[in-house]
Design a protein around this motif. Structure first.
Motif, PDB file in Angstrom:
ATOM      1  N   GLY A  68      83.844   0.737  -0.483  1.00 20.79           N
ATOM      2  CA  GLY A  68      84.765   0.790  -1.618  1.00 20.79           C
ATOM      3  C   GLY A  68      84.698  -0.484  -2.441  1.00 20.79           C
ATOM      4  O   GLY A  68      83.630  -1.016  -2.695  1.00 20.79           O
ATOM      5  N   GLY A  69      85.843  -0.981  -2.849  1.00 20.21           N
ATOM      6  CA  GLY A  69      85.907  -2.233  -3.587  1.00 20.21           C
ATOM      7  C   GLY A  69      85.565  -2.091  -5.051  1.00 20.21           C
ATOM      8  O   GLY A  69      85.528  -0.996  -5.623  1.00 20.21           O
ATOM      9  N   LEU A  70      85.301  -3.233  -5.669  1.00 19.25           N
ATOM     10  CA  LEU A  70      85.098  -3.292  -7.114  1.00 19.25           C
ATOM     11  C   LEU A  70      83.834  -2.581  -7.587  1.00 19.25           C
ATOM     12  O   LEU A  70      83.727  -2.239  -8.764  1.00 19.25           O
ATOM     13  CB  LEU A  70      85.077  -4.753  -7.577  1.00 19.25           C
ATOM     14  N   ASP A  71      82.861  -2.356  -6.690  1.00 23.15           N
ATOM     15  CA  ASP A  71      81.608  -1.706  -7.085  1.00 23.15           C
ATOM     16  C   ASP A  71      81.715  -0.181  -7.165  1.00 23.15           C
ATOM     17  O   ASP A  71      80.770   0.483  -7.590  1.00 23.15           O
ATOM     18  CB  ASP A  71      80.478  -2.057  -6.109  1.00 23.15           C
ATOM     19  N   THR A  72      82.836   0.384  -6.782  1.00 18.61           N
ATOM     20  CA  THR A  72      82.982   1.840  -6.759  1.00 18.61           C
ATOM     21  C   THR A  72      82.605   2.494  -8.087  1.00 18.61           C
ATOM     22  O   THR A  72      81.817   3.447  -8.091  1.00 18.61           O
ATOM     23  CB  THR A  72      84.405   2.246  -6.328  1.00 18.61           C
ATOM     24  N   PRO A  73      83.094   2.018  -9.233  1.00 18.74           N
ATOM     25  CA  PRO A  73      82.725   2.681 -10.498  1.00 18.74           C
ATOM     26  C   PRO A  73      81.212   2.669 -10.758  1.00 18.74           C
ATOM     27  O   PRO A  73      80.658   3.648 -11.248  1.00 18.74           O
ATOM     28  CB  PRO A  73      83.465   1.887 -11.570  1.00 18.74           C
ATOM     29  N   GLU A  74      80.553   1.574 -10.393  1.00 16.24           N
ATOM     30  CA  GLU A  74      79.099   1.499 -10.587  1.00 16.24           C
ATOM     31  C   GLU A  74      78.397   2.591  -9.787  1.00 16.24           C
ATOM     32  O   GLU A  74      77.491   3.256 -10.286  1.00 16.24           O
ATOM     33  CB  GLU A  74      78.575   0.127 -10.163  1.00 16.24           C
ATOM     34  N   PHE A  75      78.823   2.795  -8.556  1.00 16.15           N
ATOM     35  CA  PHE A  75      78.179   3.787  -7.706  1.00 16.15           C
ATOM     36  C   PHE A  75      78.549   5.209  -8.101  1.00 16.15           C
ATOM     37  O   PHE A  75      77.727   6.115  -7.989  1.00 16.15           O
ATOM     38  CB  PHE A  75      78.442   3.498  -6.235  1.00 16.15           C
ATOM     39  N   VAL A  76      79.765   5.415  -8.578  1.00  9.44           N
ATOM     40  CA  VAL A  76      80.134   6.737  -9.107  1.00  9.44           C
ATOM     41  C   VAL A  76      79.174   7.098 -10.240  1.00  9.44           C
ATOM     42  O   VAL A  76      78.733   8.243 -10.358  1.00  9.44           O
ATOM     43  CB  VAL A  76      81.607   6.752  -9.586  1.00  9.44           C
ATOM     44  N   GLY A  77      78.812   6.111 -11.046  1.00 13.79           N
ATOM     45  CA  GLY A  77      77.878   6.333 -12.149  1.00 13.79           C
ATOM     46  C   GLY A  77      76.461   6.653 -11.699  1.00 13.79           C
ATOM     47  O   GLY A  77      75.625   7.040 -12.511  1.00 13.79           O
ATOM     48  N   LYS A  78      76.163   6.506 -10.424  1.00 11.72           N
ATOM     49  CA  LYS A  78      74.825   6.799  -9.887  1.00 11.72           C
ATOM     50  C   LYS A  78      74.703   8.219  -9.344  1.00 11.72           C
ATOM     51  O   LYS A  78      73.673   8.589  -8.789  1.00 11.72           O
ATOM     52  CB  LYS A  78      74.471   5.810  -8.767  1.00 11.72           C
ATOM     53  N   LEU A  79      75.756   9.016  -9.490  1.00 13.89           N
ATOM     54  CA  LEU A  79      75.694  10.381  -8.971  1.00 13.89           C
ATOM     55  C   LEU A  79      74.799  11.272  -9.822  1.00 13.89           C
ATOM     56  O   LEU A  79      74.829  11.209 -11.050  1.00 13.89           O
ATOM     57  CB  LEU A  79      77.099  10.990  -8.922  1.00 13.89           C
ATOM     58  N   SER A  80      74.024  12.104  -9.165  1.00 13.29           N
ATOM     59  CA  SER A  80      73.235  13.137  -9.836  1.00 13.29           C
ATOM     60  C   SER A  80      74.191  14.195 -10.383  1.00 13.29           C
ATOM     61  O   SER A  80      75.351  14.256  -9.970  1.00 13.29           O
ATOM     62  CB  SER A  80      72.303  13.824  -8.831  1.00 13.29           C
ATOM     63  N   PRO A  81      73.714  15.074 -11.280  1.00 17.38           N
ATOM     64  CA  PRO A  81      74.562  16.199 -11.687  1.00 17.38           C
ATOM     65  C   PRO A  81      75.037  16.973 -10.444  1.00 17.38           C
ATOM     66  O   PRO A  81      74.253  17.210  -9.521  1.00 17.38           O
ATOM     67  CB  PRO A  81      73.625  17.053 -12.557  1.00 17.38           C
ATOM     68  N   ASN A  82      76.307  17.285 -10.422  1.00 14.36           N
ATOM     69  CA  ASN A  82      76.960  17.946  -9.290  1.00 14.36           C
ATOM     70  C   ASN A  82      76.982  17.078  -8.036  1.00 14.36           C
ATOM     71  O   ASN A  82      77.178  17.584  -6.933  1.00 14.36           O
ATOM     72  CB  ASN A  82      76.327  19.304  -8.979  1.00 14.36           C
ATOM     73  N   GLY A  83      76.808  15.770  -8.212  1.00 17.05           N
ATOM     74  CA  GLY A  83      76.813  14.849  -7.082  1.00 17.05           C
ATOM     75  C   GLY A  83      78.196  14.683  -6.487  1.00 17.05           C
ATOM     76  O   GLY A  83      79.213  14.925  -7.135  1.00 17.05           O
ATOM     77  N   ARG A  84      78.207  14.285  -5.229  1.00 24.20           N
ATOM     78  CA  ARG A  84      79.463  14.117  -4.493  1.00 24.20           C
ATOM     79  C   ARG A  84      79.578  12.698  -3.968  1.00 24.20           C
ATOM     80  O   ARG A  84      78.631  12.170  -3.381  1.00 24.20           O
ATOM     81  CB  ARG A  84      79.522  15.104  -3.326  1.00 24.20           C
ATOM     82  N   TYR A  85      80.731  12.120  -4.179  1.00 21.83           N
ATOM     83  CA  TYR A  85      81.028  10.761  -3.717  1.00 21.83           C
ATOM     84  C   TYR A  85      82.136  10.853  -2.678  1.00 21.83           C
ATOM     85  O   TYR A  85      83.189  11.430  -2.946  1.00 21.83           O
ATOM     86  CB  TYR A  85      81.496   9.914  -4.898  1.00 21.83           C
ATOM     87  N   MET A  86      81.898  10.311  -1.498  1.00 17.17           N
ATOM     88  CA  MET A  86      82.899  10.339  -0.437  1.00 17.17           C
ATOM     89  C   MET A  86      83.248   8.908  -0.055  1.00 17.17           C
ATOM     90  O   MET A  86      82.407   8.171   0.450  1.00 17.17           O
ATOM     91  CB  MET A  86      82.375  11.073   0.793  1.00 17.17           C
ATOM     92  N   LEU A  87      84.470   8.529  -0.323  1.00 19.06           N
ATOM     93  CA  LEU A  87      84.975   7.222   0.089  1.00 19.06           C
ATOM     94  C   LEU A  87      85.617   7.400   1.461  1.00 19.06           C
ATOM     95  O   LEU A  87      86.557   8.174   1.614  1.00 19.06           O
ATOM     96  CB  LEU A  87      86.008   6.715  -0.924  1.00 19.06           C
TER      97      LEU A  87
END
Length: 159
Positions: free
Chosen positions: A52-71
């Motif tokens: 998590g932490g401050l880098d979360t938005p950067e990694f959310v932006g790395k999702l492919s179309p229909n990508g899933r992010y699990m914290l």
């Protein structure tokens, strides 16, 4: 990570150089080295984030179309309050964001999952990563080792 590899996933891990060789030895397909400024180019179908932490938005932006992010942890702290803007900025790619805590799983399900994992360890399918083992009397030292952030693997307390 070992479970994902076992199920045929292509695994990319982000780590400091000290852990990179150990991750590669475990079969990770690609290790991005945070301390060397490795470019986090590309996109990912699934991101499982225990930091998590401050880098979360950067990694959310790395999702492919229909990508899933699990914290599933916050070792680096909680994401910034406006991290949802990263999801909205990729709205047309239909990303999804979810959180997972073991607190939401019934104890009986945890027992079954734990038995399965221990069975895989006994069969040599999963290899536990233990950094250090401390006696219970040295719990304060174990906690300091954990907080140092320089360990690879789990820290075990022996009763």
């Amino acid at each position: 990570m070992q479970m994902a590899l076992r199920r045929g996933a292509t695994v990319t891990a982000i780590a400091n150089s000290g852990a990179a060789d150990r991750l590669s030895a475990l079969g990770v397909n690609q290790v991005l080295r945070r301390d060397l400024g490795t470019d986090f180019a590309g996109s990912f179908d699934v991101i499982i984030d225990p930091v998590g932490g401050l880098d979360t938005p950067e990694f959310v932006g790395k999702l492919s179309p229909n990508g899933r992010y699990m914290l599933n942890g916050a070792a680096g702290g909680f994401p910034p309050a406006d991290f949802g803007m990263a999801l909205l900025q990729t709205f047309f790619g239909s990303p999804s964001f979810s959180m997972f805590s073991l607190n939401s799983v019934q104890a009986s399900e945890l027992v079954v999952a734990g038995q399965s994992i221990f069975n895989d360890v006994l069969q040599g399918v999963l290899i536990p990563q233990v950094s250090d083992a401390f006696s219970l009397a040295d719990a304060a030292k174990a906690h300091s080792a954990l907080e140092s952030g320089k360990r690879f693997g789990k820290i075990v307390l022996r009763p």
